[in-house]
Design an enzyme around this catalytic site. Sequence first.
Site, PDB file in Angstrom:
ATOM      1  N   LYS A   1       0.855  -1.182   0.000  1.00 30.99           N
ATOM      2  CA  LYS A   1       0.000   0.000   0.000  1.00 30.99           C
ATOM      3  C   LYS A   1       0.892   1.232   0.000  1.00 30.99           C
ATOM      4  CE  LYS A   1      -3.464   2.438   2.698  1.00 30.99           C
ATOM      5  NZ  LYS A   1      -4.431   2.356   3.788  1.00 30.99           N
TER       6      LYS A   1
ATOM      7  N   LYS B   1      -2.240  -1.479  -3.860  1.00 25.24           N
ATOM      8  CA  LYS B   1      -3.120  -0.301  -3.811  1.00 25.24           C
ATOM      9  C   LYS B   1      -2.309   0.964  -3.913  1.00 25.24           C
ATOM     10  CE  LYS B   1      -5.971   1.993  -0.445  1.00 25.24           C
ATOM     11  NZ  LYS B   1      -6.328   2.066   0.935  1.00 25.24           N
TER      12      LYS B   1
HETATM   13  C1  PBG Z   1      -7.303   3.367   5.670  1.00 28.74           C
HETATM   14  C2  PBG Z   1      -7.551   3.268   4.234  1.00 28.74           C
HETATM   15  C3  PBG Z   1      -7.363   4.237   3.223  1.00 28.74           C
HETATM   16  C4  PBG Z   1      -7.880   3.684   2.055  1.00 28.74           C
HETATM   17  C5  PBG Z   1      -8.317   2.399   2.362  1.00 28.74           C
HETATM   18  N1  PBG Z   1      -8.099   2.158   3.700  1.00 28.74           N
HETATM   19  C6  PBG Z   1      -6.872   5.617   3.287  1.00 28.74           C
HETATM   20  C7  PBG Z   1      -5.514   5.933   3.699  1.00 28.74           C
HETATM   21  O1  PBG Z   1      -4.653   5.069   3.885  1.00 28.74           O
HETATM   22  O2  PBG Z   1      -5.282   7.126   3.870  1.00 28.74           O
HETATM   23  C8  PBG Z   1      -7.963   4.369   0.718  1.00 28.74           C
HETATM   24  C9  PBG Z   1      -9.079   3.942  -0.141  1.00 28.74           C
HETATM   25  C10 PBG Z   1      -9.402   4.864  -1.252  1.00 28.74           C
HETATM   26  O3  PBG Z   1      -8.747   5.902  -1.483  1.00 28.74           O
HETATM   27  O4  PBG Z   1     -10.364   4.552  -1.959  1.00 28.74           O
HETATM   28  N2  PBG Z   1      -6.010   3.235   6.077  1.00 28.74           N
END
Ligand code: PBG
Length: 334
Positions: free
Chosen positions: A202, A255
């Site tokens: 991520k 992601k």
């Molecule tokens: C929480 C999380 C996030 C997303 C999914 N889980 C945001 C982040 O890490 O700031 C992003 C999902 C999206 O942008 O659609 N940690």
Amino acid sequence: MKPYFRPRRLRENPILRRMVRETRLSVDQLIYPIFVREGKGIREEISSMPGQFRFSPDMLMEELRSVQELSIPAVILFGIPAQEKKDPMGSAGYARDGVVCQALKLAKKNVPDVLLIADVCLCEYTDHGHCGIVREGPETGQGTIQNDETLEILAQTALVYAEAGAHVIAPSDMMDGRVGAIRETLDEQQFEHVPILSYAAKYASAFYGPFREAVESAPKFGDRKSYQMDPANSREALKEVELDLDEGADIVMVKPALPYLDVIFQVRQLSTVPVAAYQVSGEYSSLCAAFAQNWLDREATLVESLLAIRRAGADLLVTYFAKEAAQLMKRGEF
Ligand code: PBG
């Protein structure tokens, strides 16, 4: 000169084109992200994500039934607690009567044919908006994110969600060792059958902007670069995936998706488990903005974007377009 090789021969006839298509989309690959807000009677559109809503648990059931009708197999749930319940530990996230637990219990009873994936992270529940516990650093006086302390909270949250009926646990915090910590706690409490879908690679991406507005989780100070990955790195993604697999991840996720197709491809080569990709809020919203201007054709572009993510190697697609894509598939459009 007449060409000897003519790849166009296979493109001329639409029937033949259909037969030689290498990548296919199926409704079975779709996971629909849904936001659940504490309260009653709420169904509010998220301004930065047109067509996406925040639902209170009671209103969520109707939405889940439409997901079920479209044969979308799974949803991933994100909780939004009441503002005054946010605290430094993110305790609203692991409260047994918290908003995600309420939604899970109701959904399990009322919409049994939808697989419930619970996102596990602190940022929606902490008052500072970070994905981990924060302590002042001795030298800097600035807050730093405490990895190992956070693990206990993540494991507890996962357990509470499993007890409330989550079929799959999806940690998205990027703390080191969290898959192992969650696995150990679930196994100790007789939830050894509950799989972990790990957000393994991520990135610290600017494409999460609209999501943070949707769940009100923007960090109050600093950024997430000390735990989420540097967008410049791909070897590091493979390291993250290897570690998560060693710790027992059942599915690994990359992601965002479209800006990271090379990472999806490499993770697919490395992994023997299913690979998921998350087409995130910023990918969705920027496409929607272009659709609204008639700069891009809505259906063709959204299908192409999902196809590209599949072609790169993703088995499963988390996307805000899931319902729309499922509708197109039902109509036999692709
Ligand atoms: C929480 C999380 C996030 C997303 C999914 N889980 C945001 C982040 O890490 O700031 C992003 C999902 C999206 O942008 O659609 N940690």
